[in-house]
Design an enzyme around this catalytic site. Structure first.
Site, short mmCIF file in Angstrom:
data_model
loop_
_atom_site.label_atom_id
_atom_site.label_comp_id
_atom_site.label_asym_id
_atom_site.label_seq_id
_atom_site.Cartn_x
_atom_site.Cartn_y
_atom_site.Cartn_z
N THR A 76 -52.87 39.47 -12.03
CA THR A 76 -52.40 39.05 -13.34
C THR A 76 -50.88 39.13 -13.33
O THR A 76 -50.30 40.18 -13.03
CB THR A 76 -52.95 39.93 -14.47
OG1 THR A 76 -52.21 39.65 -15.67
CG2 THR A 76 -52.86 41.41 -14.16
N GLY A 77 -50.23 38.02 -13.66
CA GLY A 77 -48.78 38.03 -13.67
C GLY A 77 -48.21 36.64 -13.52
O GLY A 77 -48.86 35.65 -13.83
N THR B 218 -54.05 37.15 -18.42
CA THR B 218 -55.19 36.80 -17.58
C THR B 218 -56.23 37.89 -17.77
O THR B 218 -55.87 39.01 -18.13
CB THR B 218 -54.77 36.78 -16.08
OG1 THR B 218 -53.61 35.98 -15.91
CG2 THR B 218 -55.86 36.22 -15.21
N ARG C 203 -49.82 22.09 -15.09
CA ARG C 203 -49.54 23.25 -14.23
C ARG C 203 -50.77 24.13 -14.06
O ARG C 203 -51.51 24.39 -14.99
CB ARG C 203 -48.40 24.07 -14.84
CG ARG C 203 -48.04 25.35 -14.07
CD ARG C 203 -48.70 26.57 -14.67
NE ARG C 203 -48.23 27.82 -14.03
CZ ARG C 203 -48.75 29.03 -14.28
NH1 ARG C 203 -49.75 29.15 -15.15
NH2 ARG C 203 -48.27 30.10 -13.67
N VAL C 204 -51.01 24.58 -12.84
CA VAL C 204 -52.09 25.51 -12.54
C VAL C 204 -51.48 26.73 -11.86
O VAL C 204 -50.66 26.60 -10.95
CB VAL C 204 -53.14 24.87 -11.60
CG1 VAL C 204 -54.21 25.90 -11.21
CG2 VAL C 204 -53.79 23.66 -12.27
#
Length: 346
Positions: free
Chosen positions: A247-248, A197, A225-226
């Site tokens: 982010t992850g 990200t 998928r979101v």
């Protein structure tokens, strides 16, 4: 007098802010989960250069008196255009061999936000997310509807889906598909842990905060998928006292409402930013089985960049105008609190 008390109460909740002069600050990330052994010298050099350019472009907006939102969008656009990051060009592929792009941006001063999910033709998703915030009555648009909105409002660069393709990302998908067919777990850490990200948080000269995040999601993802990046409060959030981009492993950021949780600890519980961010990123999320990182910024210009992986592309720039860039966990990124100075007599 009643209005004054109302303003104080709103400020305490992080939904109002006095305009005041501040030293501009910008922090960015390009994704957690970086492993040193997987990074070639050439890619490391290119990634550091891109992070530096993103900081410089975003900070130029702040120095010119532009808003925190302007700075966030400018910084993220650089990273979306760079194929070394999982956002925009260089985004990962879905199970069906497509690039599905998500992004969000939030203005902490007004609490306005815009987000888009699952687009295929928008060159810079963060620009469209901002258009949703500024030029519509909505917060999130998705898929074909988001792209129809982009065409209707104009000023949004559209590209053929092939623009986003890179051979590295395509081969990552091929490897993942082979592992799927053999019913093996994904060997690639980025694929297995859903890393990748880009994001930015900024404080402008008026004391206003903003946050933004952009991503290509996870390699081999299915069923539309979101993740957390475009979900306000999960991967992206800002109010008058705090701004966060995560982010992850997005499912865990959604379940913990991670970005909002950090900011509520800062603005309502008066927990120092670095402690609040560390508690959520390095304690709460790992305790549930997730991992990743975040960048966070408060109204005083304090920067926090916690992560619980081997590394995270990250950087910040402040009053001296010097970009600070780091990648690995054992690398000083300049955000650690200085050690106390011993007394002269000890």
């Amino acid at each position: 007098m009643k209005l004054r008390y109302l303003f104080v109460a709103l400020a305490a909740m992080g939904v109002a802010s006095m305009s005041h002069a501040a030293a501009p600050v910008l922090a960015i990330h390009g994704g957690a989960g970086v492993i040193k052994r997987d990074m070639s010298p050439a890619r490391e050099k290119a990634a550091r250069a891109a992070l530096t350019l993103a900081l410089q472009n975003g900070y130029a907006q702040l120095k010119a008196g532009k808003s925190a939102v302007d700075a966030v969008a400018a910084a993220i656009t650089v990273l979306e255009d760079d194929p070394n990051f999982n956002a925009g060009r260089g985004a990962v592929f879905t199970h069906d061999g497509k690039n599905e792009l998500d992004a969000a941006i939030m203005d902490g001063y007004s609490l306005k936000a815009g987000a888009i999910a699952g687009v295929h033709r928008v060159k810079n998703p963060i620009v469209l997310a901002r258009a949703v915030m500024d030029r519509s009555n909505h917060v999130m648009l998705m898929g074909e509807g988001a792209e129809a909105f982009a065409k209707e409002v104009g000023g949004i660069d559209m590209v053929d889906p092939s623009y986003f393709r890179t051979e590295e990302r395509w081969q990552q998908l091929q490897k993942a598909l082979k592992e799927d067919a053999e019913k093996k777990p994904h060997a690639d850490v980025e694929t297995a842990k859903h890393f990748g990200t880009v994001g930015a948080v900024a404080l402008d000269s008026q004391g206003r905060l903003a946050a933004g995040t952009s991503t290509g999601g996870m390699t081999d993802k299915r069923w539309g998928r979101v993740g957390d990046s475009p979900i306000i409060g999960a991967g992206t959030y800002a109010n008058s006292g705090c701004a966060v981009s995560g982010t992850g492993w997005g499912e865990f950021y959604i379940r913990t409402v991670a970005a909002h949780e950090i900011c509520m600890r800062v603005t309502q519980m008066r927990v120092p930013l670095k402690r609040a961010a560390a508690e959520v990123i390095n304690q709460e999320i790992p305790s549930m089985g997730g991992n990743g990182g975040a960048i966070a910024l408060d109204a005083n210009g304090t920067v926090s960049m916690p992560f619980n992986t081997d590394g995270m592309f990250r950087g910040w720039i402040g009053a001296d105008g010097v970009p600070h860039v780091a990648i690995y966990g054992d690398e000083d990124d300049g955000t650690a609190d200085p050690l106390p100075t011993p007394d002269a007599g000890t």
